[in-house]
Every structure is written in structure tokens, then in C-alpha cells.
Scaffold this motif. Structure first.
Motif, short mmCIF file in Angstrom:
data_model
loop_
_atom_site.label_atom_id
_atom_site.label_comp_id
_atom_site.label_asym_id
_atom_site.label_seq_id
_atom_site.Cartn_x
_atom_site.Cartn_y
_atom_site.Cartn_z
N ASP A 120 -7.63 4.26 10.11
CA ASP A 120 -6.64 4.85 9.04
C ASP A 120 -5.53 5.57 9.58
OD1 ASP A 120 -5.58 5.32 6.77
OD2 ASP A 120 -7.01 6.28 5.49
N GLN A 159 -1.02 -1.35 5.46
CA GLN A 159 -1.60 -0.09 5.39
C GLN A 159 -1.32 0.56 6.79
OE1 GLN A 159 -3.06 -2.87 4.30
NE2 GLN A 159 -3.86 -2.18 2.24
N GLU A 160 -1.03 -0.19 8.02
CA GLU A 160 -0.94 0.38 9.12
C GLU A 160 0.60 0.44 9.43
OE1 GLU A 160 -3.60 -1.25 11.90
OE2 GLU A 160 -5.16 -1.24 10.80
N ARG A 170 -10.63 0.43 1.00
CA ARG A 170 -10.67 -1.02 1.10
C ARG A 170 -11.29 -1.82 2.33
NH1 ARG A 170 -6.90 -2.79 -2.29
NH2 ARG A 170 -5.24 -1.53 -3.29
N PHE A 184 -3.24 6.16 4.42
CA PHE A 184 -2.59 5.37 3.68
C PHE A 184 -3.32 5.32 2.50
CE2 PHE A 184 -0.88 1.63 1.33
CZ PHE A 184 0.34 1.66 1.49
N ARG A 185 -2.57 5.29 1.16
CA ARG A 185 -3.27 5.13 -0.03
C ARG A 185 -2.27 4.63 -1.16
NH1 ARG A 185 -6.85 9.69 -3.49
NH2 ARG A 185 -7.43 8.33 -5.43
N ARG A 232 -0.64 -6.06 8.69
CA ARG A 232 -1.23 -5.25 7.41
C ARG A 232 -0.59 -3.87 7.02
NH1 ARG A 232 -7.35 -3.96 8.91
NH2 ARG A 232 -7.33 -6.29 8.60
N ARG A 258 -7.70 4.17 -1.47
CA ARG A 258 -7.50 4.39 -0.18
C ARG A 258 -7.71 3.36 0.65
NH1 ARG A 258 -10.64 8.96 -2.08
NH2 ARG A 258 -9.37 10.93 -1.83
N TYR A 259 -7.14 3.34 1.85
CA TYR A 259 -7.24 2.18 2.95
C TYR A 259 -8.57 2.22 3.38
CZ TYR A 259 -6.34 -0.15 7.40
OH TYR A 259 -6.57 -1.13 8.30
N SER A 260 -9.22 3.36 3.60
CA SER A 260 -10.72 3.55 4.22
C SER A 260 -11.58 2.97 3.07
CB SER A 260 -10.95 5.00 4.58
OG SER A 260 -11.05 5.74 2.98
#
Length: 310
Positions: A83, A170-171, A96, A87-88, A168, A92-94
Motif C-alpha cells: 500500500d 490503487q498503486e 481489499r 489508497f482508500r 492496478r 482500504r487497499y490493504s
């Protein structure tokens, strides 16, 4: 009220008459609706015997059907920063990532392994679309670089199975940077004279199509696979026109020269074995072959008296 007749007997009968039927014994084909028994489906490598539709298959199941004897060794992939953008969105990305790992049993969207295909040592990488849509993040970039480095160290070919919805999100820019990274990894193989074969499966889209998925020395696809940068719906909305039937599907791209072949999943192993031996300039191995007899004059038996060597 008879307690034994009204309570005890029905309870005992229910225990002995109950039959637990697993829910995963049958699966309906997404395309034709045929109900398929799970063993029949597994034997056909998750393809429908009725309409030949190709369903999702995990990288581990794919490797088990691809490598000789189903034997392979996983290649270690360096872990990226978790992460990096904190990111949210709605989640939260974590979180997911935790959900995807729990659902698939895998740590990320790409698995790398090495083993023998037709007796030839080969490195393979495969994306798992069920893991966040197979999206290309830093781990996928690390996986392809690790696969290329392993192929270089082993002087072995690399076969990659793509399946992704793109980069992706989220990155952010870090995921987009995997496009040039993976392109450099492919170039390393090319400069070393090692084959790189891409097998595009359903779906292969976005930045994955715009980078390593379309850089193979040989481009193969599974039947009916959607292969594109922007999807048909987006294009239709942009240009305001109806697209041709089967547009951006594997067969359409083969017809228009973007692919070299479209192969059924059950034919993939044998065809890859032939291609890899051809590209690696290896002779085909045939079980039971005997060495050719030496027909040179020196190897012939000495002639008897009155005879001449012919």
C-alpha cells in the motif's frame, strides 16, 4: 403425547437419512448453460465439452496441466512495498488485498514457476484474474522481472499467460511504471536469444495488452478471449457506432494478423512443447528411439575371401 414417537424417532431417522450433497459437484457453463460434472470439467481443463467455452482456471491448475508430470517449482518473487499510496476508496487497499488473498489462497495476482515441458526446462508466469482482476501492480512487475532473470540464469524459454483488467489503480503511477519495466525484461530475453511466448487468455486488456502481453516472439490466444486496450463498450460510446461481430475477440485478431494462433486449452501443452523445441533448436525427443546405424565403409564387416566391399 408420546415423547419417543414424536421426538426421538424422527430425530434418529433424520440422522440416518440425511445426505450431504456438496454444492460444487456441478457447474453450469457460462456460455451454453450445460450442467457439467466437476470431474468431467476438471478433465477438460475447465473447458465446456459441449460448446468449447473456456472458463477461468487458476495458475496452479494451469501449471499442473502444463509441466511434465504436473511437477513444478515456484520461483520466488520479491515483495513490493505494501500500500505505497495509502489508497482508500470505498474500502482500504490493504483490506481489499486481504479479501483477495482469503478468496484465492494466493498472495498476489501472478505466479511464477519452472519445470519441464516436453523434457525442455521452461519458466512460466501466469496471472490470476480472480485476484483483483489480475491487475498489474508492482508485484506483477516484480514477477515478470524475476521470471526473465530466472530464464536468463537457466538459459530457458519463458512462457507467460496473461489475464488482466489492466493496471492496478490503487498503486497509481507505480503500477503504470510496470509497463516499461516489463518491456525491458522482455528485451533482456530477446538480446540473450531466448524465446518469449505469450498466451493471451480471457480477458487481457488495458496496460497489460499495451506492454508485455503483445511482445511475444509467438502470440497465442485461447478461443473467445477478449484482447484489447479499451473495451468494446467504451469504443462504441466514443465513436457512436456499432462494432463488428466478435470485435477484439481472439478469432477476430487472428484473422487480422495480430495473433499467430488460437489454441484450445487441451492442445496447449503439446503445441507449446513443439514450439519451444523449435525455437530453442532442440531435437524432438521420441521415447524408444534407437541410434541410427553407422553405414560408413569403415563400420561395415570385413569381406570374406573372394568378395569385395560394395
Amino acid at each position: 403425547m408420546n415423547w419417543i414417537d414424536n421426538y426421538v424417532r424422527p430425530k434418529i431417522n433424520s440422522l440416518f437419512s440425511r445426505r450431504e450433497v456438496p454444492e460444487n459437484l456441478w457447474r453450469k457453463c457460462d456460455e451454453c448453460g450445460t450442467m457439467l460434472f466437476h470431474r468431467e470439467l476438471a478433465d477438460a481443463l475447465n473447458t465446456c465439452p459441449n460448446c468449447r467455452h473456456h472458463m477461468h482456471i487458476t495458475p496452479r491448475d494451469r501449471f499442473a496441466s502444463l509441466f511434465d508430470g504436473g511437477l513444478f517449482v515456484e520461483v520466488e518473487v520479491p515483495e513490493p512495498i505494501a500500500d505505497p499510496l495509502q489508497f482508500r476508496d470505498s474500502k482500504r487497499y490493504s483490506d481489499r488485498m486481504k479479501d483477495a488473498r482469503r478468496k484465492t489462497g494466493e498472495t498476489e495476482a501472478m505466479l511464477v514457476a519452472e519445470g519441464a515441458i516436453g523434457g525442455l526446462h521452461t519458466v512460466c508466469a501466469a496471472q490470476d484474474f480472480s485476484f483483483m482482476g489480475g491487475s498489474m501492480g508492482m508485484h506483477v512487475g516484480n514477477a515478470i522481472v524475476a521470471a526473465a532473470e530466472k530464464a536468463l540464469a537457466r538459459r530457458a524459454p519463458l512462457v507467460l499467460f496473461s489475464a488482466a483488467g489492466g493496471a492496478r489503480m490503487q498503486e497509481g503511477i507505480l503500477s503504470l511504471m510496470q509497463m516499461p519495466r516489463t518491456t525491458v525484461a522482455v528485451q533482456m530475453l530477446r538480446e540473450a536469444g531466448l524465446p518469449y511466448i505469450c498466451v493471451l487468455t480471457h480477458p487481457t486488456t488495458g496496460g497489460v495488452t499495451a506492454s508485455y502481453a503483445m511482445l511475444g516472439d509467438v502470440q497465442i490466444a485461447e478461443p473467445g478471449a477478449l484482447i484489447c486496450f479499451a473495451g468494446p463498450r467504451v469504443i462504441e460510446q466514443t465513436i457512436g457506432e456499432k462494432l463488428p461481430e466478435g470485435f477484439q475477440r481472439a478469432e477476430y485478431l487472428l484473422e487480422h494478423g495480430m495473433l499467430d494462433m488460437v489454441l484450445h486449452r487441451t492442445e496447449m501443452r503439446d503445441e507449446l512443447a513443439k514450439l519451444l523445441r523449435l525455437l530453442m533448436n532442440e531435437e524432438r525427443r521420441v521415447m524408444g528411439d534407437l541410434p541410427s546405424p553407422d553405414t560408413s565403409a569403415e563400420a561395415l564387416p570385413a569381406p570374406a575371401d573372394g568378395e569385395t566391399k560394395g
